[in-house]
Design an enzyme around this catalytic site. Structure first.
Site, PDB file in Angstrom:
ATOM      1  N   ALA A 119       0.867  -1.089   0.009  1.00 41.05           N
ATOM      2  CA  ALA A 119      -0.061  -0.003  -0.068  1.00 41.05           C
ATOM      3  C   ALA A 119       0.962   1.178  -0.038  1.00 41.05           C
ATOM      4  O   ALA A 119       2.028   1.165   0.299  1.00 41.05           O
ATOM      5  CB  ALA A 119      -0.811  -0.004   1.256  1.00 41.05           C
ATOM      6  N   SER A 120       0.330   2.357  -0.428  1.00 40.81           N
ATOM      7  CA  SER A 120       1.097   3.503  -0.733  1.00 40.81           C
ATOM      8  C   SER A 120       1.422   4.157   0.742  1.00 40.81           C
ATOM      9  O   SER A 120       2.613   5.041   0.602  1.00 40.81           O
ATOM     10  CB  SER A 120       0.189   4.798  -1.324  1.00 40.81           C
ATOM     11  N   ARG A 121       1.174   3.855   1.725  1.00 42.24           N
ATOM     12  CA  ARG A 121       1.373   4.491   3.117  1.00 42.24           C
ATOM     13  C   ARG A 121       2.873   3.779   3.544  1.00 42.24           C
ATOM     14  O   ARG A 121       3.225   4.220   4.384  1.00 42.24           O
ATOM     15  CB  ARG A 121       0.297   4.111   4.085  1.00 42.24           C
ATOM     16  N   TYR A 122       3.142   2.733   3.059  1.00 36.83           N
ATOM     17  CA  TYR A 122       4.341   2.032   3.411  1.00 36.83           C
ATOM     18  C   TYR A 122       5.482   2.011   2.306  1.00 36.83           C
ATOM     19  O   TYR A 122       6.561   2.203   2.833  1.00 36.83           O
ATOM     20  CB  TYR A 122       3.987   0.316   3.390  1.00 36.83           C
ATOM     21  N   THR A 123       5.426   2.506   1.148  1.00 35.98           N
ATOM     22  CA  THR A 123       6.305   2.634   0.295  1.00 35.98           C
ATOM     23  C   THR A 123       6.751   4.348   0.239  1.00 35.98           C
ATOM     24  O   THR A 123       6.056   4.975   0.476  1.00 35.98           O
ATOM     25  CB  THR A 123       6.009   2.169  -1.124  1.00 35.98           C
TER      26      THR A 123
END
Length: 728
Positions: A119-123
């Site tokens: 998900a975008s919140r991790y990368t």
């Protein structure tokens, strides 16, 4: 409830489509699915420009969710769609040869359907170094800027790429009633080819960029005629296959590169299915061992299995070997156009010249403005005391500028510049520096004006930029090349071999009948107006060469056809073998072991004797172009296992008999042959037949020892039997 009735208005379907569906269709094509000449779709462009505005070309990485949120100011789509666009552009996903987003974290893998991205919140992400080349001098007006969808911001209509990114970045898009599928090419090769194109638009592009390059590697089965078609038309297809290695101590085939068009899970599922169906019995186990070190499909083999033969079978049965179909559809000035590589380079160079011209004009304008100010300063410096006196004697602040303009004959812009000079700058060093700057600016402006006046010099500027890009960011090819003649003949599938009788009609209907069915059948059925051309007893595993009237030959096996019946018309060869549009059946030959020769007889009186072995292919190619010369219409084809006597007939009633031993054997399939029958004015050769089947009673009358020869007028007693027009 109130007794009111809704009125239904009828409307023609054509009007509904035009008013309701057409705007949507055009929006999908122009604003979503098809890339433009800079190599980007709108979604790519909006994302990258947002990252550029965020300073991510030089700043450290930031969370992907932050980038996605900022992109929403330009892109009216959900966060999932924007993030998916970013994933494909990222280094971690490995979808592009030159990724524009430098990523950290799990961005999945393009070659695997199982390895999904986080998900975008991790990368995290930022722009990669090569992105500097797509934004170079964007602040110098090289491209137009337009309002964003809500009118709150400006965004570039195109990005000023310094290299033909449209050919480097692979792109695929599906619009309404049209699509685009562009393969990537190696950055080094594209830059080199473009530099040569700038100097000579007719240069051989295949010399500099011989074939595409893919981020997933693999090997392209190279056929020049296919690549030439793609270079010139933008349409066509080519085969790409996996790379593998044999590890004997573990009895494992390790596949480490696969075609760009497939995924690891698709390949494994297909192999597992073939094993369950009993079609592939040589495999003990198969595993996807892809990890951080890269792609790896491990195939455990049973004892005694030949890995080369197994891979040949898997190439045929799975997407370990796949085809890439090119459709180079690009938006140019808002209109979709299918173009070859040469046309794309033409449009890119034209656009890049205009972009460079605009950039030079911008620099010229800025330097001219600066020079204009310095000329005003120069006028003041000639009598600085006078300027000081004017300023001191002026009563109101608003009149300082007008008084300076009148006193020194300068304009308002120059006067305002002079009035803002600090008192401390009125010294000798400052004055000398300004004079030197004036001289330097005059030289630079003259150079820029000279550059603008010469397209050749602008092309040289573009060439230097391409050279720098290739030197700084160029990489070795990832996709290898293998020539079709280097590929060993793949082992054919085990198919039962049994006696069959083949029937072929004059119009190209084919029937294969077993002896048992033939004994029980009645008269052979043919289409009205059609009839038997030839019949032959042979076996199910034999090959058949089908010649067409377009100088092409199609190769097939009798086992590819189902067993038929006498009461059926059979398979129509043009449809079964996939003839080109308008292409017609001409003749068929049973090549056997490809010994002997083929004799082609043409309407212009020429004949060519060609080695049959030239039609044997080392790969499973189904079609050969240039099967014979197309300089004159073909009139007959003969398979020669030994030298024979052939009778030629002209439209003026003449006949000539010659021996095929009089012709030299040629190795080139498309040879025009040599003149055999000298034709009178307006006469042409209309047919040919073997002497034994010609019905000629007096062969000595028409025989010749030397060629070419005119022959003799045909006697009536030599026309007793019907002569065959084709013998196969």
């Amino acid at each position: 409830v109130m007794g009111l009735r809704a009125e239904v208005q009828e409307q023609p379907i054509c009007r509904t489509l035009e008013e309701n569906y057409m705007p949507y269709a055009m929006s999908v094509i122009v604003s979503r699915a098809i890339p433009e000449i800079d190599g980007f779709k709108p979604s790519h462009r909006k994302l990258l420009y947002t990252m550029y505005q965020m300073g991510l070309l030089t700043k450290p990485r930031t969370k992907s969710a932050n980038i996605v949120g900022q992109t929403m100011k330009l892109n009216p789509h959900g966060d999932a769609a924007i993030y998916e666009t970013m994933v494909r552009l990222a280094t971690g996903n490995e979808a592009l040869l030159a990724p524009f987003v430098e990523s950290k974290g799990n961005f999945g893998k393009y070659y695997s359907g199982d390895l999904s991205y986080a998900a975008s919140r991790y990368t995290e992400a930022k722009l990669s170094p090569i992105s500097a080349e797509i934004f170079k001098d964007i602040d110098k007006d090289p491209v137009d800027f337009v309002d964003s969808y809500d009118g709150a911001m400006k965004e570039p209509r195109l990005l000023p790429t310094t290299f033909p990114n449209i050919l480097v970045s692979a792109n695929k898009g599906i619009g309404v009633a049209m699509a685009s599928d562009i393969c990537g090419f190696n950055l080094n090769e594209v830059c080199t080819a473009t530099m040569h194109y700038l100097k000579d638009p007719d240069c051989d592009l295949l010399e500099y960029m011989p074939m595409p390059d893919f981020s997933t590697g693999g090997e392209i089965i190279y056929r020049r005629e296919e690549m030439e078609k793609i270079i010139e038309t933008g349409l066509g297809s080519f085969q790409i296959r996996s790379r593998w290695r044999w590890i004997p101590e573990e009895r494992i085939i390790e596949v480490y590169e696969i075609p760009y068009t497939t995924k690891t899970d698709v390949i494994i599922e297909r192999i597992v299915k073939l094993s369950k169906e009993g079609k592939v019995k040589e495999i003990a186990d198969i595993r996807d061992e892809t990890d951080l070190s890269g792609l790896r499909i491990a195939i455990d083999l049973k004892r005694g299995v030949d890995p080369d033969k197994l891979m040949a079978k898997l190439y045929r049965s799975t997407t370990l070997q796949d085809s890439f179909s090119c459709n180079f559809n690009v938006l140019v000035d808002g209109y979709p156009r299918v173009m070859g590589v040469r046309q794309i380079l033409h449009e890119w160079v034209k656009w890049r010249i205009e972009s460079t011209r605009r950039r030079i004009n911008f620099d010229l304008g800025k330097k001219s403005e600066r020079l204009h100010l310095l000329h005003g300063l120069e006028a003041i410096l000639l009598d600085i005391d006078k300027a000081i006196a004017i300023i001191r004697e002026t009563e109101s602040d608003a009149e300082v500028i007008p008084n300076l303009m009148i006193g020194f004959g300068i304009d308002q812009v120059q006067a305002e510049y002079v009035a803002e000079i600090k008192l401390r700058n009125i010294n000798k060093e400052f004055l000398l520096n300004r004079i030197q700057e004036t001289d330097s600016l005059e030289r630079e402006i003259a150079e820029l004006e000279d550059l603008l006046g010469s397209e050749r010099k602008i092309r040289n500027v573009i060439c230097k930029e391409l050279e720098q890009v290739a030197k700084k960011y160029g990489q070795d090819r990832k996709t290898g090349i293998v020539y079709d003649h280097q590929i060993a003949e793949a082992e054919e599938e085990d198919v039962p071999d049994y006696p069959v009788t083949v029937f072929l009609s004059r119009e190209g209907y084919f029937k294969k009948i077993t002896p048992q069915s033939l004994r029980m059948s009645g008269e052979q059925k043919f289409k009205e107006g059609d009839g038997l051309l030839l019949s032959r007893e042979t076996t199910n595993n034999q090959e058949l060469l089908v010649f067409t009237d377009r100088a092409q030959v199609y190769k097939t096996r009798l086992s590819d056809f189902p067993d038929g019946k006498a009461s059926a018309l059979g398979d129509y060869l043009p449809g079964k073998l996939g003839f080109d549009e308008g292409e017609g059946f001409f003749a068929a030959v049973f090549p056997g072991d490809y010994t002997g020769n083929l004799l082609f007889v043409f309407e212009n009186g020429k004949a060519a004797k060609v080695e049959l072995s030239g039609y044997a292919t080392k790969t499973n190619r189904r079609k050969l172009t240039g099967a014979y010369s197309d300089k004159s219409p073909l009139r007959a084809v003969f398979h020669l296992t030994e030298e024979e006597q052939i009778a030629l007939y002209a439209t003026d009633g003449r006949c000539l008999i010659f021996s095929t031993a009089q012709l030299a054997v040629k190795t080139t399939r498309a040879t025009q042959g040599v003149a055999v029958m000298s034709l009178k004015k307006k006469a042409v050769l209309e047919r040919a037949a073997r002497l034994a089947e010609s019905g000629i009673q007096n062969p000595a009358r028409y025989r010749t020892r030397t060629i070419p020869a005119a022959g003799a007028l045909l006697r009536e007693d030599d026309l007793e039997e019907k002569q065959m027009t084709l013998e196969l």
